[in-house]
Design an enzyme around this catalytic site. Structure first.
Site, mmCIF file in Angstrom:
data_model
loop_
_atom_site.group_PDB
_atom_site.id
_atom_site.type_symbol
_atom_site.label_atom_id
_atom_site.label_comp_id
_atom_site.label_asym_id
_atom_site.label_seq_id
_atom_site.Cartn_x
_atom_site.Cartn_y
_atom_site.Cartn_z
ATOM 1 N N HIS A 1 0.830 -1.213 0.000
ATOM 2 C CA HIS A 1 0.000 0.000 0.000
ATOM 3 C C HIS A 1 0.861 1.259 0.000
ATOM 4 O O HIS A 1 2.019 1.246 0.416
ATOM 5 C CB HIS A 1 -0.949 0.004 1.202
ATOM 6 C CG HIS A 1 -0.254 0.062 2.519
ATOM 7 N ND1 HIS A 1 0.296 1.216 3.029
ATOM 8 C CD2 HIS A 1 -0.006 -0.891 3.435
ATOM 9 C CE1 HIS A 1 0.842 0.978 4.197
ATOM 10 N NE2 HIS A 1 0.683 -0.303 4.473
ATOM 11 N N GLU B 1 -1.505 -7.352 7.903
ATOM 12 C CA GLU B 1 -0.136 -7.178 8.375
ATOM 13 C C GLU B 1 0.082 -7.985 9.646
ATOM 14 O O GLU B 1 -0.867 -8.359 10.340
ATOM 15 C CB GLU B 1 0.134 -5.683 8.629
ATOM 16 C CG GLU B 1 1.541 -5.342 9.077
ATOM 17 C CD GLU B 1 2.644 -5.754 8.111
ATOM 18 O OE1 GLU B 1 2.858 -6.978 7.932
ATOM 19 O OE2 GLU B 1 3.315 -4.864 7.568
#
Length: 196
Positions: free
Chosen positions: A12, A82
Site C-alpha cells: 500500500h 499485516e
C-alpha cells in the site's frame, strides 16, 4: 506448478505511520495524499498485465491502493493482513529498542502482547502459505495481484522462494512499490522488485 502467470505483491501507499516508521498492524489508517498519488502512478504498468485475481488485505490502505492503481479487487483476504505487533503497535523500532535496552528486530525478536496477542513470524508464514497455495492454482490463467502490507508481503516473498519467514528481512519493499514473483525453469524466483 509453474504456470504462465506471475504473482504481483503490491505494498500500500504511504500512511502517517508508514512515513514515521510506526508499526501498523491492526490500526486501520488511511493513505496520505502522497500515498494516493503513488498508487495512481502504478496504474499504467499494471494495466499492461493480464491480471486474473486481485486479493487485498481488508485494511482500507490496501483496498484504496488497489482501487487507485486501477485494480478491481476480486476478493478480500484476511490472510493478507499485516503482522499483529501486539504491544508494539504504533511504536517505532527505535522506541521498542530503547524500552528493551537493546536493539530489537521484527525479524529476530518476538512481539509482546498488548491490546492484541501479537503474532510470530511462523504464524504469518502459515497464513501466507495458504495465500500462495490459492494463488498458484490461478497462475495458468494469468497474474495474481496481492495488495497488502510491508512485512506480510516480505514473509510471503520468502516463502515463495522456499525460505524461512525470517528471510523476509532481505526483501525491503517501499510503500507504494511492487514486486513480481515468477518462475525460471519451473522454479520459483524473484523476477522484479521495488517497481513503480
Amino acid at each position: 506448478m509453474g504456470g504462465v502467470g506471475e504473482i504481483l505483491v503490491l505494498r500500500h501507499g504511504a500512511t502517517e505511520w508508514s512515513k514515521s516508521g510506526q508499526h501498523t498492524g491492526v490500526t486501520d489508517l488511511p493513505l496520505l495524499p502522497e500515498g494516493e498519488e503513488r498508487a495512481r502512478s502504478l496504474a499504467p504498468a499494471l494495466a499492461r498485465r493480464t491480471i486474473v485475481e486481485v486479493w487485498t488485505s481488508p485494511r482500507q490502505r490496501a483496498r484504496r491502493t488497489a482501487e487507485l492503481a486501477g485494480l478491481t479487487a476480486t476478493g478480500v483476504d484476511d490472510d493478507l493482513v499485516e503482522l499483529d505487533y501486539g504491544g508494539y503497535e504504533g511504536r517505532t523500532t527505535a522506541e521498542i529498542s530503547e524500552g528493551l535496552g537493546r536493539e530489537w528486530s521484527v525479524w529476530r525478536d518476538p512481539v509482546v502482547a498488548g491490546d492484541t496477542p501479537g503474532e510470530t513470524l511462523e504464524q504469518v508464514g502459515e497464513r501466507v502459505d495458504r495465500v500462495l497455495a490459492r494463488a498458484r492454482a490461478r497462475l495458468d490463467d494469468g497474474d495474481v495481484a496481492l495488495v497488502a502490507h510491508g512485512h506480510v508481503l516480505r514473509v510471503l516473498t520468502a516463502r515463495w522462494l522456499g525460505l524461512e519467514p525470517a528471510a523476509g528481512a532481505l526483501f525491503a519493499l517501499p510503500a507504494g512499490a511492487y514486486g513480481v514473483l515468477g518462475h525460471e525453469h519451473a522454479r520459483p524466483v524473484l523476477t522484479g522488485w521495488g517497481l513503480g
